[in-house]
Design an enzyme around this catalytic site. Sequence first.
Site, PDB file in Angstrom:
ATOM      1  N   LYS A 164      32.685  18.478  43.325  1.00  0.00           N
ATOM      2  CA  LYS A 164      31.358  17.956  43.001  1.00  0.00           C
ATOM      3  C   LYS A 164      30.494  17.899  44.260  1.00  0.00           C
ATOM      4  O   LYS A 164      29.334  18.275  44.246  1.00  0.00           O
ATOM      5  CB  LYS A 164      31.431  16.542  42.388  1.00  0.00           C
ATOM      6  CG  LYS A 164      31.992  16.461  40.992  1.00  0.00           C
ATOM      7  CD  LYS A 164      31.034  16.906  39.898  1.00  0.00           C
ATOM      8  CE  LYS A 164      31.143  18.339  39.530  1.00  0.00           C
ATOM      9  NZ  LYS A 164      32.165  18.832  38.682  1.00  0.00           N
ATOM     10  N   ARG A 204      21.767  27.643  33.332  1.00  0.00           N
ATOM     11  CA  ARG A 204      22.800  28.659  33.546  1.00  0.00           C
ATOM     12  C   ARG A 204      22.781  29.200  34.974  1.00  0.00           C
ATOM     13  O   ARG A 204      23.723  29.834  35.407  1.00  0.00           O
ATOM     14  CB  ARG A 204      22.587  29.827  32.570  1.00  0.00           C
ATOM     15  CG  ARG A 204      22.739  29.428  31.130  1.00  0.00           C
ATOM     16  CD  ARG A 204      22.151  30.476  30.202  1.00  0.00           C
ATOM     17  NE  ARG A 204      22.930  31.687  30.167  1.00  0.00           N
ATOM     18  CZ  ARG A 204      23.899  31.934  29.294  1.00  0.00           C
ATOM     19  NH1 ARG A 204      24.172  31.048  28.372  1.00  0.00           N
ATOM     20  NH2 ARG A 204      24.563  33.060  29.321  1.00  0.00           N
ATOM     21  N   ASN A 247      22.320  40.915  30.009  1.00  0.00           N
ATOM     22  CA  ASN A 247      23.188  39.905  30.613  1.00  0.00           C
ATOM     23  C   ASN A 247      24.588  40.483  30.708  1.00  0.00           C
ATOM     24  O   ASN A 247      25.143  40.908  29.702  1.00  0.00           O
ATOM     25  CB  ASN A 247      23.194  38.636  29.747  1.00  0.00           C
ATOM     26  CG  ASN A 247      24.173  37.592  30.260  1.00  0.00           C
ATOM     27  OD1 ASN A 247      24.573  37.623  31.424  1.00  0.00           O
ATOM     28  ND2 ASN A 247      24.558  36.674  29.390  1.00  0.00           N
ATOM     29  N   GLY A 248      25.127  40.519  31.919  1.00  0.00           N
ATOM     30  CA  GLY A 248      26.474  41.059  32.087  1.00  0.00           C
ATOM     31  C   GLY A 248      26.467  42.198  33.079  1.00  0.00           C
ATOM     32  O   GLY A 248      25.578  42.287  33.925  1.00  0.00           O
ATOM     33  N   CYS A 277      22.911  35.178  33.726  1.00  0.00           N
ATOM     34  CA  CYS A 277      21.586  35.522  33.201  1.00  0.00           C
ATOM     35  C   CYS A 277      21.345  34.900  31.826  1.00  0.00           C
ATOM     36  O   CYS A 277      22.285  34.664  31.072  1.00  0.00           O
ATOM     37  CB  CYS A 277      21.461  37.027  33.066  1.00  0.00           C
ATOM     38  SG  CYS A 277      21.732  37.883  34.610  1.00  0.00           S
ATOM     39  N   GLU A 331      29.474  21.389  45.339  1.00  0.00           N
ATOM     40  CA  GLU A 331      28.549  22.027  44.404  1.00  0.00           C
ATOM     41  C   GLU A 331      27.132  21.500  44.531  1.00  0.00           C
ATOM     42  O   GLU A 331      26.198  22.272  44.579  1.00  0.00           O
ATOM     43  CB  GLU A 331      28.975  21.713  42.953  1.00  0.00           C
ATOM     44  CG  GLU A 331      30.029  22.582  42.383  1.00  0.00           C
ATOM     45  CD  GLU A 331      30.246  22.259  40.908  1.00  0.00           C
ATOM     46  OE1 GLU A 331      30.614  21.122  40.587  1.00  0.00           O
ATOM     47  OE2 GLU A 331      30.053  23.162  40.074  1.00  0.00           O
ATOM     48  N   TRP A 378      20.489  36.082  37.302  1.00  0.00           N
ATOM     49  CA  TRP A 378      21.405  35.620  38.350  1.00  0.00           C
ATOM     50  C   TRP A 378      21.966  36.884  38.975  1.00  0.00           C
ATOM     51  O   TRP A 378      22.708  37.624  38.336  1.00  0.00           O
ATOM     52  CB  TRP A 378      22.500  34.770  37.708  1.00  0.00           C
ATOM     53  CG  TRP A 378      23.372  34.060  38.682  1.00  0.00           C
ATOM     54  CD1 TRP A 378      23.095  32.876  39.317  1.00  0.00           C
ATOM     55  CD2 TRP A 378      24.667  34.458  39.135  1.00  0.00           C
ATOM     56  NE1 TRP A 378      24.139  32.523  40.131  1.00  0.00           N
ATOM     57  CE2 TRP A 378      25.121  33.473  40.043  1.00  0.00           C
ATOM     58  CE3 TRP A 378      25.501  35.539  38.872  1.00  0.00           C
ATOM     59  CZ2 TRP A 378      26.356  33.536  40.680  1.00  0.00           C
ATOM     60  CZ3 TRP A 378      26.739  35.617  39.511  1.00  0.00           C
ATOM     61  CH2 TRP A 378      27.146  34.614  40.399  1.00  0.00           C
ATOM     62  N   GLU A 416      38.503  17.274  41.988  1.00  0.00           N
ATOM     63  CA  GLU A 416      37.228  17.321  41.272  1.00  0.00           C
ATOM     64  C   GLU A 416      36.126  16.666  42.122  1.00  0.00           C
ATOM     65  O   GLU A 416      34.987  17.142  42.163  1.00  0.00           O
ATOM     66  CB  GLU A 416      37.378  16.623  39.900  1.00  0.00           C
ATOM     67  CG  GLU A 416      36.111  16.438  39.092  1.00  0.00           C
ATOM     68  CD  GLU A 416      35.443  17.734  38.643  1.00  0.00           C
ATOM     69  OE1 GLU A 416      35.967  18.814  38.916  1.00  0.00           O
ATOM     70  OE2 GLU A 416      34.357  17.638  38.046  1.00  0.00           O
ATOM     71  N   HIS A 457      50.436  18.186  56.593  1.00  0.00           N
ATOM     72  CA  HIS A 457      51.000  19.530  56.716  1.00  0.00           C
ATOM     73  C   HIS A 457      49.948  20.536  57.176  1.00  0.00           C
ATOM     74  O   HIS A 457      50.040  21.719  56.864  1.00  0.00           O
ATOM     75  CB  HIS A 457      51.626  19.969  55.392  1.00  0.00           C
ATOM     76  CG  HIS A 457      52.785  19.113  55.000  1.00  0.00           C
ATOM     77  ND1 HIS A 457      54.009  19.207  55.609  1.00  0.00           N
ATOM     78  CD2 HIS A 457      52.882  18.107  54.096  1.00  0.00           C
ATOM     79  CE1 HIS A 457      54.829  18.298  55.084  1.00  0.00           C
ATOM     80  NE2 HIS A 457      54.160  17.623  54.168  1.00  0.00           N
ATOM     81  N   LYS A 488      26.037  28.135  35.409  1.00  0.00           N
ATOM     82  CA  LYS A 488      26.747  27.181  34.564  1.00  0.00           C
ATOM     83  C   LYS A 488      27.914  27.853  33.845  1.00  0.00           C
ATOM     84  O   LYS A 488      28.994  27.299  33.725  1.00  0.00           O
ATOM     85  CB  LYS A 488      25.762  26.592  33.548  1.00  0.00           C
ATOM     86  CG  LYS A 488      26.376  25.622  32.570  1.00  0.00           C
ATOM     87  CD  LYS A 488      26.600  24.283  33.214  1.00  0.00           C
ATOM     88  CE  LYS A 488      27.135  23.253  32.254  1.00  0.00           C
ATOM     89  NZ  LYS A 488      27.767  22.138  32.980  1.00  0.00           N
TER      90      LYS A 488
HETATM   91  C1  AGP Z   1      32.121  22.613  37.500  1.00  0.00           C
HETATM   92  O1  AGP Z   1      31.246  21.663  37.976  1.00  0.00           O
HETATM   93  C2  AGP Z   1      31.654  23.988  37.634  1.00  0.00           C
HETATM   94  N1  AGP Z   1      30.373  24.178  37.114  1.00  0.00           N
HETATM   95  C3  AGP Z   1      32.670  25.078  37.382  1.00  0.00           C
HETATM   96  O2  AGP Z   1      33.734  24.903  38.263  1.00  0.00           O
HETATM   97  C4  AGP Z   1      33.209  25.224  35.938  1.00  0.00           C
HETATM   98  O3  AGP Z   1      34.043  24.162  35.618  1.00  0.00           O
HETATM   99  C5  AGP Z   1      33.945  26.569  35.834  1.00  0.00           C
HETATM  100  O4  AGP Z   1      33.051  27.604  36.074  1.00  0.00           O
HETATM  101  C6  AGP Z   1      34.629  26.753  34.511  1.00  0.00           C
HETATM  102  O5  AGP Z   1      33.711  26.730  33.461  1.00  0.00           O
HETATM  103  P1  AGP Z   1      34.164  26.546  31.964  1.00  0.00           P
HETATM  104  O6  AGP Z   1      34.744  25.189  31.834  1.00  0.00           O
HETATM  105  O7  AGP Z   1      32.908  26.717  31.173  1.00  0.00           O
HETATM  106  O8  AGP Z   1      35.168  27.619  31.691  1.00  0.00           O
END
Ligand code: AGP
Length: 652
Positions: free
Chosen positions: A523, A27, A103-104, A2, A526, A79, A519, A542, A647
Amino acid sequence: MCGIVGYSGPKSVEEVLIRGLKRLEYRGYDSSGIALMQNQEIVLFKAEGKLENVEKLVKASSPESRLNSVRSGIGHTRWATHGKPSVQNAHPHQTGHVVIVHNGIIENYLEIREQMIADGFTPKSETDSELFGFLVLKEMNRGLRLRPAVSESFRQVRGACSVVVMSEKEPGTLIGVRNGSPLAVAKIENNGGMIIASDAQPIVDYTKEVYFIESGDGVELSGGELTFFDWRTNREFQKTPTKIEWSSDQLDKQGFDHFMLKEIHEQPTAMVDTINSIRDKAGDLPFALIGQPGLKELQAADEIIIIACGSSYYAGLLGKYWIERYSKIPVQVELASEFRYRSPLIRPKTVVIGLSQSGETADTLAVIRDLKAFKATQPSNQSSLFNLITIGITNVRGSSISREADACLFTCAGPEIGVAATKSFCSQLTVLFMIAGFLARNSETRKLMVLSGQGVERENTGAIEQVFQEFLKVPHLMKRFLEPDSLWLRAIEGAADALLLSKGFFFIGRGYSYPIAMEGALKLKEIAYVHAEGYAAGELKHGPIAMLDKDMTVVVLAPQDSWREKTVSNLEEVKARGAKVLGIGLENDDRLKSLCDYWIPIPLPATSGDFHSLLYPFLLLPTIQLFSYRIALKKGTDVDKPRNLAKSVTVE
Ligand code: AGP
């Protein structure tokens, strides 16, 4: 997660709020809303989906005369956690004359809800957030003013959160309190009012002097002044602002179609800025981290544990490969969400690195807090034996991890708006590589047996100066890659277009390419919502190899390092099962090219003959990022704000 924005002052309140919420869109959110204090009356605008829906409501209902009477307001992007995305569940939530944004998470919401119903109120939403307004209202009905009522209410809730509150009884005043989820606040020059938000991004449009509220603290915005207080004791205190080093221009797309694309292109600059911020103090000494915090402990560490989530975890894994190879200090990389709930063993001289671009990730932050609390419980006569230290590595100055870790190193990627980490990941790699090189030059000689199996990298660890010189060339090389219409770029686009309809993807690599393979898969998941797995190439047989058929694609990362031959053998196994193979390797690798159905050549200029294989991940990285970007683009997904993602993950 949020986002919160609040404003009190002479500017157009709804403009400041909407603009601020746009800055926080990155976010992640699924509904939004604003509350305007019109004279002494709260007016709410809330909608599901995009922020534009709220904007339309405001425009449709606000004649000029009415807007002029509004001098304060609060806004929110939600969110969903408790309750589905809907107008009812969207913030702000009004209870009587009180309105709040939150938020939280409020953990004891069930008991507060029962109390609210017993007191004759009917909650209008399914959220935990709404209940906070009820608590404030109850305290004000007992005769408290807004600020003490908020503090008293905040003492009654459990859970990491932050709240901003207004009341019709005290128009123009905003109270913000924090316990966990971040809050930043500022006074705008020339009597421009006061603004509070979940992070600095909505604020830098007006001023660069930002106060970051600590957990346990609150702020009152009223009469043109900020008053800081401790909500546990009500004690007031003075605070010094932090100067934000980036400008609001960096929050715009600057001609790119997406923030993510812009941020991929900003990676060379992010690397240079990060390297320079470290070298500023170190002059020309290779890899020197002079002046950086936590150095002595790093050098003397028995073990380094890197704690992270998501992409940061993969960056940490690559850091492990680099640091262990060069420094001979054992490194563990742990997912924060797992580490915190088991009983990890910690050696006396352990350095725990919390790696987090946002500096706010709930699990990573919790580990740092738990370790500090654990250390504090050690008997003082044991403390010299127990030299545990936490170091944060983050991109956000003023973030919780930067303040709460014993020491902090900063990446200098600037603000990253695309939810998918790109330049922040690249900058994390940069700092980890600097740490590996630093430890290689400065660690005590270690009596460790280093296994050196067949096919394992055997670089000359003595030639650290040379590696450093090669490292300094990486941003320039990356920049050349990213030039428009390069062969490399066309190969990426061609492969992505041809493989768009694949049923699923495996990204495989060995050694330094393995974390990049993971990674790459992340990507793709995501931003393109395509199923993808990152695997160590040797692991494919395996189990996952059973999934391979002609509709699957295997992306093989095989630059010319000492793992290449092994990876190529794995490629042959993939081919034999009929899967499509996309190879990513060095331009001159004709044999690899001949084995692949699709081929992305990484062009190393002739002058880079000595280019060290340690550095290939920096060149593989933009390749896998742009491949995923292109697939997402073709699929028409929301690249910068992928569905369901936030985010900065501030809840566990
Ligand atoms: C990466 O593309 C993501 N948005 C996510 O995996 C991110 O790296 C993860 O939430 C950790 O975030 P941080 O680096 O802010 O701790």
